[in-house]
Write an enzyme that holds these catalytic residues in place. Structure first.
Site, PDB file in Angstrom:
ATOM      1  N   GLY A 199       0.805  -1.215   0.000  1.00 13.78           N
ATOM      2  CA  GLY A 199       0.000   0.000   0.000  1.00 13.78           C
ATOM      3  C   GLY A 199       0.837   1.264   0.000  1.00 13.78           C
ATOM      4  N   ASN A 200       0.175   2.392   0.312  1.00  9.09           N
ATOM      5  CA  ASN A 200       0.797   3.719   0.194  1.00  9.09           C
ATOM      6  C   ASN A 200       1.376   3.858  -1.224  1.00  9.09           C
ATOM      7  OD1 ASN A 200       3.395   5.765   1.297  1.00  9.09           O
ATOM      8  ND2 ASN A 200       1.245   6.261   1.506  1.00  9.09           N
TER       9      ASN A 200
ATOM     10  N   HIS B 279       2.398   4.671  -5.036  1.00  3.27           N
ATOM     11  CA  HIS B 279       2.885   5.811  -5.820  1.00  3.27           C
ATOM     12  C   HIS B 279       2.958   5.373  -7.281  1.00  3.27           C
ATOM     13  CE1 HIS B 279       6.564   3.518  -5.642  1.00  3.27           C
ATOM     14  NE2 HIS B 279       6.595   3.620  -4.314  1.00  3.27           N
TER      15      HIS B 279
ATOM     16  N   HIS C 228       4.213   1.872  -8.174  1.00  2.00           N
ATOM     17  CA  HIS C 228       3.238   0.775  -8.047  1.00  2.00           C
ATOM     18  C   HIS C 228       2.259   0.791  -9.230  1.00  2.00           C
ATOM     19  CE1 HIS C 228       4.182   1.448  -3.649  1.00  2.00           C
ATOM     20  NE2 HIS C 228       4.367   0.153  -3.741  1.00  2.00           N
TER      21      HIS C 228
ATOM     22  N   GLN D 255       7.745  -9.523   7.875  1.00  2.00           N
ATOM     23  CA  GLN D 255       8.972  -9.081   7.192  1.00  2.00           C
ATOM     24  C   GLN D 255       9.586  -7.844   7.835  1.00  2.00           C
ATOM     25  OE1 GLN D 255       6.662  -8.409   3.393  1.00  2.00           O
ATOM     26  NE2 GLN D 255       8.102  -6.735   3.131  1.00  2.00           N
TER      27      GLN D 255
ATOM     28  N   GLU E  94      11.756  -3.625  -9.797  1.00  2.00           N
ATOM     29  CA  GLU E  94      13.196  -3.915  -9.741  1.00  2.00           C
ATOM     30  C   GLU E  94      13.908  -3.090  -8.685  1.00  2.00           C
ATOM     31  OE1 GLU E  94      14.474  -3.342 -13.780  1.00  2.00           O
ATOM     32  OE2 GLU E  94      13.747  -5.324 -14.394  1.00  2.00           O
TER      33      GLU E  94
ATOM     34  N   ASP F 227      13.430  -3.192  -5.598  1.00  2.00           N
ATOM     35  CA  ASP F 227      13.784  -4.169  -4.561  1.00  2.00           C
ATOM     36  C   ASP F 227      14.463  -5.339  -5.267  1.00  2.00           C
ATOM     37  OD1 ASP F 227      12.557  -2.798  -2.283  1.00  2.00           O
ATOM     38  OD2 ASP F 227      10.690  -3.178  -3.325  1.00  2.00           O
TER      39      ASP F 227
ATOM     40  N   GLN G  19      14.955  -8.641  -3.385  1.00  2.00           N
ATOM     41  CA  GLN G  19      13.644  -9.267  -3.186  1.00  2.00           C
ATOM     42  C   GLN G  19      13.201  -9.987  -4.458  1.00  2.00           C
ATOM     43  OE1 GLN G  19      10.079  -7.489  -1.148  1.00  2.00           O
ATOM     44  NE2 GLN G  19       9.483  -6.963  -3.212  1.00  2.00           N
TER      45      GLN G  19
ATOM     46  N   SER H 125       7.666   4.325  -0.801  1.00  2.00           N
ATOM     47  CA  SER H 125       6.758   4.809   0.243  1.00  2.00           C
ATOM     48  C   SER H 125       7.551   5.447   1.370  1.00  2.00           C
ATOM     49  CB  SER H 125       5.924   3.655   0.782  1.00  2.00           C
ATOM     50  OG  SER H 125       5.209   3.077  -0.292  1.00  2.00           O
TER      51      SER H 125
HETATM   52  O1  PAF Z   1       7.720  -5.133  -2.006  1.00  2.00           O
HETATM   53  C1  PAF Z   1       6.777  -5.136  -1.188  1.00  2.00           C
HETATM   54  O2  PAF Z   1       5.968  -4.209  -1.109  1.00  2.00           O
HETATM   55  C2  PAF Z   1       6.627  -6.310  -0.233  1.00  2.00           C
HETATM   56  O3  PAF Z   1       7.861  -6.780   0.183  1.00  2.00           O
HETATM   57  C3  PAF Z   1       5.760  -7.439  -0.793  1.00  2.00           C
HETATM   58  C4  PAF Z   1       6.387  -8.067  -2.033  1.00  2.00           C
HETATM   59  C5  PAF Z   1       4.373  -6.915  -1.129  1.00  2.00           C
HETATM   60  C6  PAF Z   1       5.612  -8.562   0.247  1.00  2.00           C
HETATM   61  O4  PAF Z   1       5.024  -8.091   1.414  1.00  2.00           O
END
Ligand code: PAF
EC number: 6.3.2.1
Length: 287
Positions: free
Chosen positions: A31-32, A34, A37, A61, A150, A152, A155, A188
């Site tokens: 969420g939040n 921008h 997203h 997390q 990308e 992150d 991740q 965010s």
């Molecule tokens: O990148 C994020 O916003 C979060 O790490 C995710 C992938 C939604 C998992 O909570």
């Protein structure tokens, strides 16, 4: 765009779309939202017929002392952003819906190697929390494809490895980082910055660019380049957490003959932790 809060409603809505023969895309978020997203949702809508987004600030997390409690929750504005970008269904569960028996007994998904180092070093357990919630969300939505930013980078690498290792039949798509005009990667967490800190923040990307230029000119003195970058960050008032040159796929420390590199950085401005990265492909052999 419908918003549902339970797994039951989510599955029923996705089943209806599937019944109509639709290809399902998924964009998980916290969420939040921008424009970074929004770009993920637009990409999802280009690649599929029915786009599901999720908003869930995943406690699993966040480490002790991190920003779980102050992480901005802006559901109404987020719904407008998602609708505008072409989302068809929003899943916005409560913590109890995601972890009905509590987080202590939750089965975990852990991705070794790629989760270690970089953000994994300063955020122990972070990627296990991400991999666990993303695999739960994948099982709830069962999408054909999922889109991640990308920005992150680690991740995204962890999720690609998880999907491969656990044979999840989901195509993972990475979407380039969206930046403000001054180069700062949208996040965010930028909202935590004071005006002065916001004016300093683009230095993080400037340092990545400077390192990429050095590598592009044929420099391979990685440790000197990194020391110069660290000094630049510190002089500007940032507190580096890490600055690294890694192999773009394995995330192992770069060696001199690597051609596909990623420069990754995390740095604090006050108490706000910013991350960014820059991928580069080197055509030229080392100077
Ligand atoms: O990148 C994020 O916003 C979060 O790490 C995710 C992938 C939604 C998992 O909570």
């Amino acid at each position: 765009m419908n918003t549902v809060k339970t797994v039951r409603e989510l599955r029923a809505a996705v089943a209806r779309a599937r019944g109509e023969g639709k290809r399902i895309a998924f964009v998980p978020t916290m969420g939040n939202l921008h424009s970074g997203h929004a770009a993920l949702v637009v990409k999802a809508a280009q690649r599929a017929d029915f786009v599901v987004a999720s908003i869930f600030v995943n406690p699993l997390q966040f480490g002790a002392g991190e920003d779980l409690d102050k992480y901005p929750r802006t559901l109404v504005a987020d719904q407008a952003t998602l609708l505008q970008a072409g989302c068809n269904l929003l899943f916005a569960p409560a913590v109890e819906e995601m972890y009905p028996d509590g987080m202590g007994v939750q089965t975990r998904v852990s991705v070794p190697h790629l989760s270690e180092g970089l953000c994994g070093a300063s955020r122990p357990g972070h990627f296990e929390g991400v991999a666990t919630v993303v695999s739960k969300l994948f099982n709830m939505v069962q999408p054909d494809l999922a889109v991640f930013g990308e920005k992150d980078y680690q991740q995204l690498a962890v999720i690609r490895a998880m999907v491969r290792d656990l044979n999840m039949p989901i195509q993972i798509i990475g979407e380039p980082t969206v930046r403000a005009e001054d180069g700062l990667a949208l996040s965010s967490r930028n909202g935590y910055l004071s005006p002065d800190q916001r004016a300093t923040a683009p230095v993080l990307y400037q340092v990545l660019r400077a390192l990429a230029e050095g590598l592009g000119r044929g420099r391979r003195d990685f440790s000197t380049l990194l020391a110069e970058g660290q000094a630049h960050l510190i002089n500007a008032g940032l507190r580096p957490d890490y600055l690294e040159i890694r192999h773009a796929l394995t995330l192992k420390p770069a060696v001199i003959d690597d051609r596909d590199l990623v420069i990754l950085a995390a740095a604090y401005l006050g108490t706000t932790r910013l991350i960014d990265n820059l991928y580069l492909h080197l055509e030229e052999p080392a100077a």
